[in-house]
Structure formats: structure tokens, C-alpha cells
Design a protein around this motif. Structure first.
Motif, PDB file in Angstrom:
ATOM      1  N   ASP A  79       0.660  -1.034  -0.105  1.00 15.67           N
ATOM      2  CA  ASP A  79       0.068   0.079  -0.002  1.00 15.67           C
ATOM      3  C   ASP A  79       0.770   1.163   0.030  1.00 15.67           C
ATOM      4  N   ASN A  80       1.830   1.198   0.769  1.00 17.89           N
ATOM      5  CA  ASN A  80       2.715   2.283   0.937  1.00 17.89           C
ATOM      6  C   ASN A  80       3.834   2.366  -0.252  1.00 17.89           C
ATOM      7  N   ILE A  81       3.360   2.745  -1.435  1.00 15.05           N
ATOM      8  CA  ILE A  81       4.237   2.654  -2.544  1.00 15.05           C
ATOM      9  C   ILE A  81       5.547   3.672  -2.423  1.00 15.05           C
ATOM     10  N   SER A  82       5.177   4.776  -1.868  1.00 10.57           N
ATOM     11  CA  SER A  82       6.252   5.961  -1.835  1.00 10.57           C
ATOM     12  C   SER A  82       7.668   5.151  -1.043  1.00 10.57           C
ATOM     13  N   ALA A  83       7.269   4.591   0.271  1.00 10.82           N
ATOM     14  CA  ALA A  83       8.256   4.030   0.945  1.00 10.82           C
ATOM     15  C   ALA A  83       8.869   2.791   0.087  1.00 10.82           C
ATOM     16  N   GLY A  84       8.238   2.090  -0.531  1.00 17.14           N
ATOM     17  CA  GLY A  84       8.732   0.871  -1.092  1.00 17.14           C
ATOM     18  C   GLY A  84       9.736   1.351  -2.410  1.00 17.14           C
ATOM     19  N   THR A  85       9.429   2.260  -2.931  1.00 15.80           N
ATOM     20  CA  THR A  85       9.910   3.001  -4.100  1.00 15.80           C
ATOM     21  C   THR A  85      11.432   3.486  -3.459  1.00 15.80           C
ATOM     22  N   ASP A  86      11.301   4.236  -2.485  1.00 15.53           N
ATOM     23  CA  ASP A  86      12.371   4.767  -2.050  1.00 15.53           C
ATOM     24  C   ASP A  86      13.384   3.712  -1.762  1.00 15.53           C
ATOM     25  N   LEU A  87      13.088   2.737  -1.184  1.00 15.81           N
ATOM     26  CA  LEU A  87      14.028   1.539  -0.709  1.00 15.81           C
ATOM     27  C   LEU A  87      14.498   0.918  -2.034  1.00 15.81           C
ATOM     28  N   LEU A  88      13.585   0.715  -2.949  1.00 19.36           N
ATOM     29  CA  LEU A  88      14.023   0.169  -4.170  1.00 19.36           C
ATOM     30  C   LEU A  88      15.243   0.985  -5.093  1.00 19.36           C
ATOM     31  N   GLN A  89      14.976   2.440  -5.059  1.00 17.89           N
ATOM     32  CA  GLN A  89      15.934   3.300  -5.526  1.00 17.89           C
ATOM     33  C   GLN A  89      17.416   3.106  -4.718  1.00 17.89           C
ATOM     34  N   ARG A  90      17.257   2.804  -3.247  1.00 15.73           N
ATOM     35  CA  ARG A  90      18.383   2.907  -2.719  1.00 15.73           C
ATOM     36  C   ARG A  90      19.146   1.664  -2.785  1.00 15.73           C
ATOM     37  N   SER A  91      18.431   0.586  -3.430  1.00 11.49           N
ATOM     38  CA  SER A  91      18.711  -0.917  -3.589  1.00 11.49           C
ATOM     39  C   SER A  91      19.197  -1.024  -5.070  1.00 11.49           C
ATOM     40  N   LEU A  92      19.261  -0.207  -5.888  1.00 10.33           N
ATOM     41  CA  LEU A  92      19.488  -0.264  -7.397  1.00 10.33           C
ATOM     42  C   LEU A  92      21.048  -0.866  -7.623  1.00 10.33           C
ATOM     43  N   SER A  93      21.836  -0.668  -6.545  1.00 13.08           N
ATOM     44  CA  SER A  93      23.189  -1.343  -6.824  1.00 13.08           C
ATOM     45  C   SER A  93      23.189  -2.913  -6.667  1.00 13.08           C
ATOM     46  N   LEU A  94      22.217  -3.364  -6.008  1.00 15.47           N
ATOM     47  CA  LEU A  94      22.012  -4.804  -6.064  1.00 15.47           C
ATOM     48  C   LEU A  94      21.698  -5.457  -7.432  1.00 15.47           C
ATOM     49  N   LEU A  95      21.057  -4.400  -8.268  1.00 14.55           N
ATOM     50  CA  LEU A  95      20.643  -5.014  -9.448  1.00 14.55           C
ATOM     51  C   LEU A  95      21.899  -4.714 -10.655  1.00 14.55           C
ATOM     52  N   PHE A  96      22.704  -3.633 -10.403  1.00 18.74           N
ATOM     53  CA  PHE A  96      23.727  -3.247 -11.312  1.00 18.74           C
ATOM     54  C   PHE A  96      24.886  -3.694 -10.950  1.00 18.74           C
ATOM     55  N   PHE A  97      25.638  -3.627  -9.709  1.00 17.12           N
ATOM     56  CA  PHE A  97      26.812  -4.044  -9.396  1.00 17.12           C
ATOM     57  C   PHE A  97      27.156  -5.421  -9.781  1.00 17.12           C
ATOM     58  N   PRO A  98      26.500  -6.542  -9.412  1.00 12.12           N
ATOM     59  CA  PRO A  98      26.639  -7.887  -9.837  1.00 12.12           C
ATOM     60  C   PRO A  98      26.746  -8.106 -11.371  1.00 12.12           C
ATOM     61  N   ILE A  99      25.821  -7.571 -12.211  1.00 13.89           N
ATOM     62  CA  ILE A  99      26.136  -7.474 -13.515  1.00 13.89           C
ATOM     63  C   ILE A  99      27.369  -6.932 -13.999  1.00 13.89           C
ATOM     64  N   ILE A 100      27.598  -5.797 -13.758  1.00 14.16           N
ATOM     65  CA  ILE A 100      28.809  -5.201 -14.127  1.00 14.16           C
ATOM     66  C   ILE A 100      29.954  -6.096 -13.902  1.00 14.16           C
ATOM     67  N   PHE A 101      30.007  -6.790 -12.603  1.00 11.93           N
ATOM     68  CA  PHE A 101      31.327  -7.495 -12.255  1.00 11.93           C
ATOM     69  C   PHE A 101      31.353  -8.866 -13.177  1.00 11.93           C
ATOM     70  N   LEU A 102      30.175  -9.105 -13.749  1.00  8.28           N
ATOM     71  CA  LEU A 102      30.450 -10.179 -14.717  1.00  8.28           C
ATOM     72  C   LEU A 102      31.043  -9.791 -15.991  1.00  8.28           C
ATOM     73  N   PHE A 103      31.125  -8.553 -16.130  1.00  4.82           N
ATOM     74  CA  PHE A 103      31.959  -8.273 -17.589  1.00  4.82           C
ATOM     75  C   PHE A 103      33.348  -7.293 -17.199  1.00  4.82           C
ATOM     76  N   VAL A 104      33.611  -7.009 -15.910  1.00  2.00           N
ATOM     77  CA  VAL A 104      34.691  -6.362 -15.551  1.00  2.00           C
ATOM     78  C   VAL A 104      35.708  -7.603 -14.931  1.00  2.00           C
TER      79      VAL A 104
END
Length: 428
Positions: A79-104
Motif C-alpha cells: 500500500d505504501n508505494i512511496s516507501a517501497g519505491t524509496d527502498l528500491l531506489q536505494r537498492s539499485l546497486s543490488l541490480l547493477f553491480f553484480p551484473i557489472i562485475f560479470l563483465f569487469v
């Protein structure tokens, strides 16, 4: 000391931004953020430019993006989309860094510099915190200098001001820049990374002493437990009997010193009979954490499959505090203070299973030496005492360190340890 690669400006800036971010991690929450953003952006650019194929041996790193998408899916029933979106924004590195390190492609010296810069940041933050603590203590002492007719009254006030001044040198009051739990985690990982090699200079010994003193003043019970386990593993790994005996004596003496930290005695007195002290006036930090875990477990039992979503987790937890009359927790709006419980509340058994699976695979990968085992224990145990993946400092740290540990050529693998031995002697 910085990274430089000929004919590849993208990777050069990527690693140097990451180094700068690691240096700034112990100095504040907001300072490293721009550098992490730059490194993520350039890492993505490198991913699209890279001619390297996805290595199947490192497919475990894809568990991090999976964890992120499970969190994203939980927005459907939040229900609290705003709080969830804020957490997902802080968690974007969980999405990007592991993929980046597959190619670095990283080597021993490149990754070691992450710890070098983190170490430098810890030393700087220690002296900043020490200066602030001295300033606050002196201010308290000055405020207590009053002329008294009875000299005994003056002595009493001065002694009281000294006692109050000491409070600025320990625990949360000492670590004004970053939460003590996170700083303790950084210190333990730096210690585990460098103590696997012999100390070969006075500078190295001085740095180790400063880190141990810093850890003592931070007064994190979880860090003390982890440190004791690390020391026992190091002692057990010593083959020379006389040296093992000497190190055992030093361990006992060190244990006595750390156990004499006043916060340790406070911890014991503050957690016993916690169910009998629920009112706000006498609920301590330690008791509130136990109450938090109790409330979290009760909520998990009510929604074990999908949880409550990343946006509603803290809201339902706060309401549970109110229902159970945990007034101190309710007033301070505490999260679960345990990442495994936090994840279970957010995404149910599915997200919890992914998080546990990451650490199972990490344990399998890091069973090659006792040094690697100590690093695993630091990361694993720390999640039992803090919800590390709800704050940016914890998210980005885990997004970088754990994927590097999970790779087939781990940053602590035997080959890398041999390669870096000379570098440690020069730089630490």
C-alpha cells in the motif's frame, strides 16, 4: 595508488570512482553516493562495450538482480508505494553491480585497493570522531567549572563531568559520522583482509592498534563476538606451538580488555528480563532489539509466503509494536534490526530463500581457508544484528563485496593472496 588502464578511460574512471566511494564510506552517508552513481553508470557503459561473454561459473551473481526483482514484485501488494519505491531506489546497486562485475575483469592489486581506500577512510574517520569527542568532553568539563564554598562539592561535580565526558568516547556518541554497526563491519573486514599476512613494519602495527582501539570504542557487541571468532580461527591456524601459546595468552588478555568495556556489562543488565520492562522509561536499546525480533517473528507467522511488501513492512511492524505495548520501539519506529527477518517481512519465504541461498553459495566458495571463513562469518553474523540492506551504506557495500567474493576467482582466493603479499608490505 589510483587505477589506470591504457586505452580504456571508462574502466579507469569506474575503478577510481569506486575507490573514492570506499574511502568516503566511513565518513558519512551522503558523501560516497555521487561516486557510486558514477561507477554504476560507467560500469553499465563498459558492460555494453565489453566483448567478454557471460561466464557460467559466475552465474551465482545473478541472484542479486533476482533478489531486487522479488522486492520490485512486492510493490504489487504494497500500500505504501512511496516507501517501497524509496527502498528500491536505494537498492539499485543490488541490480547493477553484480551484473557489472560479470563483465569487469579485476586482478589482485585492483581489488586490494578497495580495501586500501576503505582503510584510509577508517583512519581518517577515527581521528575525526576522536577530535569531536575531545571537543564535546572539554565543553562539558568547562560547563561544570563553578566556584563552590564546599570543596567536596566541586570535586563531586568535576568527577561527574569526567564521567559524562567519557560517554562521548564510546558507542553511538563516538561514531557521529556513520552508525557504529556499519563502521565495525568495515573494520572487521579490513582486519581480516590484512591480518592473513605477517605484520612487517611499525606502520602496520600502529594501524592495527588504531583499528582495534576504534573497534573497542564503537562498543558493538556483535563486532566483539565476530572478532573473538576471528582471533580463535587465526590462533588455530598457527602451526608453531610456542607462537600459538603466546597468541592464546594475548587473546585472553585482549578478551579481558574488551569485556571490561562498560557497554558489555550494560548489555547484560539491559537484556535480562526484557519482557518485564516494556514501558518507554526503562526500555533500553538492547531490550528494544529483542522486542523488535519478537514482534517480527509474530508478523512472519501471520504472512509467511509473500510477506507485507517492501513499502508496508515498517508500517505493520510499528503497528505490531503498538499492539504489543512496545512503546519505546513504537516511538522510535525501529525496523527489524535483522536483515533475515527484514527480508522475510518484506518478501516472505521467496525473498528469504534467495538471500539464504546467496550465503550458502558464499560459504561453499569460501571454505578454502580459515581466513575466508572469518570473512564469511563477518558478513553473515552482521546481518543478524542489523537490517543492512535498508540503508544505502549497507546496500552498496554488500553489492560490491559479496559479488566479488562469489566470483570463481574470489578476491581472497589463494592465488590472489600470493600475488598481493608484496603489495601489502608496501602499502599498509
Amino acid at each position: 595508488m589510483f587505477y589506470k588502464e591504457e586505452n580504456n578511460l571508462v574502466l579507469t574512471i569506474f575503478w577510481n570512482s569506486l575507490y573514492t566511494a570506499f574511502f568516503l564510506l566511513p565518513l558519512g552517508i551522503n558523501l560516497p553516493t555521487p561516486f557510486f552513481i558514477v561507477s554504476i553508470a560507467l560500469g553499465i557503459v563498459n558492460t555494453f562495450k565489453s566483448k567478454r561473454k557471460l561466464v557460467s561459473d559466475n552465474k551465482e551473481l545473478l541472484l542479486f538482480p533476482l533478489y531486487f526483482f522479488i522486492m520490485l514484485f512486492s510493490l504489487i501488494y504494497t500500500d505504501n508505494i512511496s516507501a517501497g519505491t524509496d527502498l528500491l531506489q536505494r537498492s539499485l546497486s543490488l541490480l547493477f553491480f553484480p551484473i557489472i562485475f560479470l563483465f569487469v575483469k579485476e586482478d589482485a592489486s585492483t581489488v586490494k585497493k578497495l580495501f586500501d581506500f576503505l582503510l584510509l577512510g577508517l583512519i581518517v574517520s577515527f581521528f575525526i570522531n576522536l577530535s569531536v569527542a575531545f571537543y564535546n568532553a572539554i565543553s562539558v568539563a568547562k560547563g561544570s567549572i563553578i566556584l563552590f564554598d564546599n570543596p567536596l562539592d566541586g570535586v563531586s561535580v568535576i568527577l561527574e563531568s569526567i564521567t559524562n565526558g567519557w560517554n562521548y568516547f564510546i558507542g553511538v556518541e563516538f561514531s557521529k559520522l556513520v552508525n557504529p554497526s556499519y563502521v565495525s563491519l568495515y573494520i572487521l573486514l579490513v582486519l581480516s583482509y590484512y591480518l592473513k599476512n605477517k605484520l612487517q613494519s611499525r606502520t602496520q602495527v600502529l594501524i592495527i592498534i588504531i583499528l582495534f582501539l576504534y573497534l573497542f570504542l564503537l562498543a558493538s557487541i556483535a563486532a566483539y563476538i565476530i572478532l573473538a571468532v576471528m582471533c580463535l580461527l587465526l590462533i588455530y591456524n598457527i602451526s608453531d606451538k610456542s607462537r600459538k601459546y603466546t597468541m592464546s595468552i594475548m587473546f585472553v588478555l585482549g578478551l579481558i580488555v574488551f569485556l571490561n568495556n562498560p557497554r558489555v556489562f550494560d548489555f547484560y543488565s539491559n537484556v535480562k528480563d526484557f519482557n518485564n520492562t516494556l514501558v518507554i522509561d526503562n526500555t533500553t536499546v538492547e531490550k528494544s532489539r529483542l522486542l523488535t525480533w519478537n514482534a517480527s517473528i509474530k508478523l512472519i507467522q501471520e504472512a509467511p509466503f509473500l510477506g507485507y511488501g517492501v513499502g508496508d513492512t515498517n508500517d505493520v511492524l510499528i503497528e505490531k509494536y503498538k499492539e504489543l505495548n512496545y512503546f519505546h520501539n513504537y516511538k522510535n519506529k525501529y525496523n527489524a534490526h535483522n536483515q533475515f527477518l527484514q527480508t522475510f517481512l518484506q518478501t516472505g519465504i521467496i525473498g528469504f530463500g534467495v538471500l539464504i541461498n546467496i550465503f550458502i553459495l558464499l560459504a561453499i566458495r569460501m571454505n578454502r581457508s580459515r581466513n575466508e571463513l572469518s570473512v564469511f562469518l563477518i558478513l553473515f553474523i552482521s546481518l543478524f544484528f542489523e537490517s543492512m540492506l535498508v540503508r544505502f551504506n549497507g546496500v552498496v557495500f554488500f553489492s560490491v563485496i559479496i559479488p566479488l567474493l562469489l566470483k570463481k576467482r574470489s578476491i581472497l582466493s589463494s592465488r590472489i593472496i600470493r600475488n598481493e603479499a608484496i603489495v601489502v608490505k608496501d602499502n599498509l
